[in-house]
Design a protein around this motif. Structure first.
Motif, short mmCIF file in Angstrom:
data_model
loop_
_atom_site.label_atom_id
_atom_site.label_comp_id
_atom_site.label_asym_id
_atom_site.label_seq_id
_atom_site.Cartn_x
_atom_site.Cartn_y
_atom_site.Cartn_z
N PHE A 1 0.80 -1.54 -0.40
CA PHE A 1 -0.09 0.08 0.17
C PHE A 1 0.44 1.08 0.08
O PHE A 1 0.28 2.37 -0.40
CB PHE A 1 -1.17 -0.08 1.27
CG PHE A 1 -1.63 0.93 0.98
CD1 PHE A 1 -3.19 1.68 0.29
CD2 PHE A 1 -1.31 2.19 2.29
CE1 PHE A 1 -3.85 2.40 0.52
CE2 PHE A 1 -2.81 3.08 2.01
CZ PHE A 1 -3.61 3.59 1.06
N GLY A 2 2.11 0.99 0.88
CA GLY A 2 2.94 2.37 1.46
C GLY A 2 3.33 2.83 -0.27
O GLY A 2 3.68 3.88 -1.04
N GLN A 3 3.84 1.25 -1.30
CA GLN A 3 4.44 1.59 -2.27
C GLN A 3 3.52 2.16 -3.47
O GLN A 3 3.26 3.44 -4.54
CB GLN A 3 5.26 0.49 -3.27
CG GLN A 3 5.60 0.72 -4.46
CD GLN A 3 6.96 1.59 -4.32
OE1 GLN A 3 7.48 1.09 -3.33
NE2 GLN A 3 6.77 2.38 -5.02
N VAL A 4 2.14 1.82 -3.57
CA VAL A 4 0.85 2.45 -4.03
C VAL A 4 0.76 4.04 -4.39
O VAL A 4 0.85 4.23 -5.16
CB VAL A 4 -0.56 1.31 -4.18
CG1 VAL A 4 -1.53 2.51 -4.81
CG2 VAL A 4 -0.09 0.53 -4.47
N VAL A 5 0.72 4.14 -2.77
CA VAL A 5 0.96 5.64 -2.68
C VAL A 5 1.72 6.62 -3.09
O VAL A 5 1.68 7.95 -3.22
CB VAL A 5 0.74 6.19 -1.03
CG1 VAL A 5 0.63 7.49 -0.31
CG2 VAL A 5 -0.38 5.15 0.11
#
Length: 223
Positions: free
Chosen positions: A68-72
């Motif tokens: 999720f952090g990478q998506v953000v």
């Protein structure tokens, strides 16, 4: 090229294939997070949507929070790149600042960006990756505004003692209040009120750094 040829001969994925899979995973993850929210999204759902395996996800991300952090982070960098206006030296300072604010707000409040931000402030864990990505967005916006002030100063249209401080003030007075009001659906976020709010905020900003008085423009003065 040599590495790709070797990997094709050994049956392993090439560098390009691995890159394409990583991109496909991010696209699938973003789709699932936006569709289901953070808590209801699983690696199994992401793997299925990305036509890959859960093992491929675990090879890249230790857990869902890391993905999720990478998506953000990816989304924020794309957003910031699109939020930057091409400077038009034929437009006066007031108008150009209004246009810049409108561009930033329009891009930042696109439906997907709003939905992602609401997930961040809702059920998603606030990891260091997410926090770093949010800080990066502010820094990138501020850097763009610093470039704006530098150019206007070089053209003799503005005198600003501290470009970084002016950039932070612009974002704090003009961009952030409108963005937050839209995120949380406040009354002042209605489409018919936002343009006037932006103009008044820009005028307040210019008055704050000593470029105009509140009742209209006056000669440029160094802040």
């Amino acid at each position: 090229m040599i590495a790709d040829t070797h990997e094709r001969l050994t049956g392993r994925p090439t560098v390009r294939q691995r890159q394409e899979l990583s991109e496909r995973i991010l696209i699938a993850a973003k789709q699932q997070f936006l569709m289901r929210g953070y808590n209801d999204t699983t690696f199994a759902l992401i793997a299925s949507a990305g036509s890959t395996s859960r093992g491929a996800l675990y090879n890249r991300y230790v857990d869902k929070a890391a993905l999720f952090g990478q998506v953000v982070e990816t989304e924020i960098h794309e957003m910031c790149a699109r939020a930057a206006l091409v400077f038009d030296d034929q437009v006066d300072v007031m108008e150009s600042l209004v246009l810049q604010a409108e561009q930033m707000i329009t891009v930042a409040t696109e439906p997907e960006h709003l939905a992602l931000y609401r997930i961040i402030t809702g059920d998603a864990p606030r990891t260091s990756v997410v926090d770093d990505a949010l800080r990066a967005a502010w820094i990138l916006f501020a850097s763009h505004m610093e470039t704006y002030f530098e150019r206007q100063m070089a053209n003799g249209r503005l005198k600003v003692r501290d470009r970084r401080n002016a950039s932070e003030m612009f974002l704090g007075l003009v961009f952030q209040p409108v963005f937050v009001s839209i995120v949380y659906g406040m009354p002042q976020a209605s489409p018919e009120k936002i343009p006037d709010h932006i103009k008044r905020s820009v005028l307040l900003f210019l008055g704050g750094i000593g470029l105009v008085e509140m009742d209209g423009p006056r000669p440029i003065a160094e802040s």
